[in-house]
Motif scaffolding. Structure first.
Motif, mmCIF file in Angstrom:
data_model
loop_
_atom_site.group_PDB
_atom_site.id
_atom_site.type_symbol
_atom_site.label_atom_id
_atom_site.label_comp_id
_atom_site.label_asym_id
_atom_site.label_seq_id
_atom_site.Cartn_x
_atom_site.Cartn_y
_atom_site.Cartn_z
ATOM 1 N N MET A 159 84.385 96.109 36.786
ATOM 2 C CA MET A 159 84.620 97.408 36.435
ATOM 3 C C MET A 159 85.891 97.527 35.423
ATOM 4 O O MET A 159 86.291 98.482 35.060
ATOM 5 C CB MET A 159 84.907 98.195 37.603
ATOM 6 N N GLY A 160 86.730 96.626 35.179
ATOM 7 C CA GLY A 160 87.888 96.578 34.457
ATOM 8 C C GLY A 160 89.122 96.383 35.408
ATOM 9 O O GLY A 160 88.950 96.266 36.593
ATOM 10 N N TRP A 161 90.412 96.153 34.507
ATOM 11 C CA TRP A 161 91.519 95.770 35.551
ATOM 12 C C TRP A 161 91.884 97.283 35.942
ATOM 13 O O TRP A 161 91.709 98.390 35.486
ATOM 14 C CB TRP A 161 92.688 95.572 34.722
ATOM 15 N N TRP A 162 92.941 97.290 36.862
ATOM 16 C CA TRP A 162 93.451 98.783 37.413
ATOM 17 C C TRP A 162 93.899 99.461 36.178
ATOM 18 O O TRP A 162 94.771 98.920 35.303
ATOM 19 C CB TRP A 162 94.587 98.613 38.492
ATOM 20 N N GLY A 163 93.505 100.747 36.223
ATOM 21 C CA GLY A 163 93.920 101.791 35.255
ATOM 22 C C GLY A 163 93.050 101.594 34.047
ATOM 23 O O GLY A 163 93.105 102.770 33.087
ATOM 24 N N ASP A 164 92.305 100.775 33.894
ATOM 25 C CA ASP A 164 91.141 101.061 33.027
ATOM 26 C C ASP A 164 89.810 100.816 33.403
ATOM 27 O O ASP A 164 89.049 99.661 33.427
ATOM 28 C CB ASP A 164 91.399 99.480 31.985
ATOM 29 N N MET A 165 89.233 101.700 34.422
ATOM 30 C CA MET A 165 88.146 101.424 35.030
ATOM 31 C C MET A 165 86.930 102.285 34.432
ATOM 32 O O MET A 165 85.835 102.449 35.002
ATOM 33 C CB MET A 165 88.387 102.257 36.464
#
Length: 93
Positions: free
Chosen positions: A10-16
């Motif tokens: 899903m992506g890194w934290w803050g870039d979901m």
């Protein structure tokens, strides 16, 4: 247990992949909060000296008076129970 199919990365934290955030307020931490024990030992020495010296008279004066009274009482007691003081002791009793 998971309750759904795994969709992958899903992506890194803050870039979901959700909508862009707006109106985010950033706070910083004070240097005093980051270092709560900064200068504690230095201040403890001088603060303790200041507080003790301000209260010294209230302790030393009565203690010295008490010590003086005790010393004089011991001297008087030794005199009264000596050969020379027996006569005076008989007059007191």
């Amino acid at each position: 247990m998971g309750g759904g199919a795994h969709h992958g990365y899903m992506g890194w934290w803050g870039d979901m992949g959700g909508p862009k955030q707006r109106g985010i307020i950033t706070y910083s931490v004070s240097s005093y909060a980051q270092k709560p024990l900064a200068g504690v030992l230095y201040n403890a020495v001088f603060n303790t000296f200041r507080r003790v010296s301000s209260q010294a008279f209230y302790v030393i004066a009565p203690a010295s008076l008490y010590l003086y009274i005790i010393m004089k009482a011991k001297e008087r007691n030794e005199f009264l129970y000596s050969k020379a003081g027996r006569h005076e002791l008989e007059k007191l009793l």
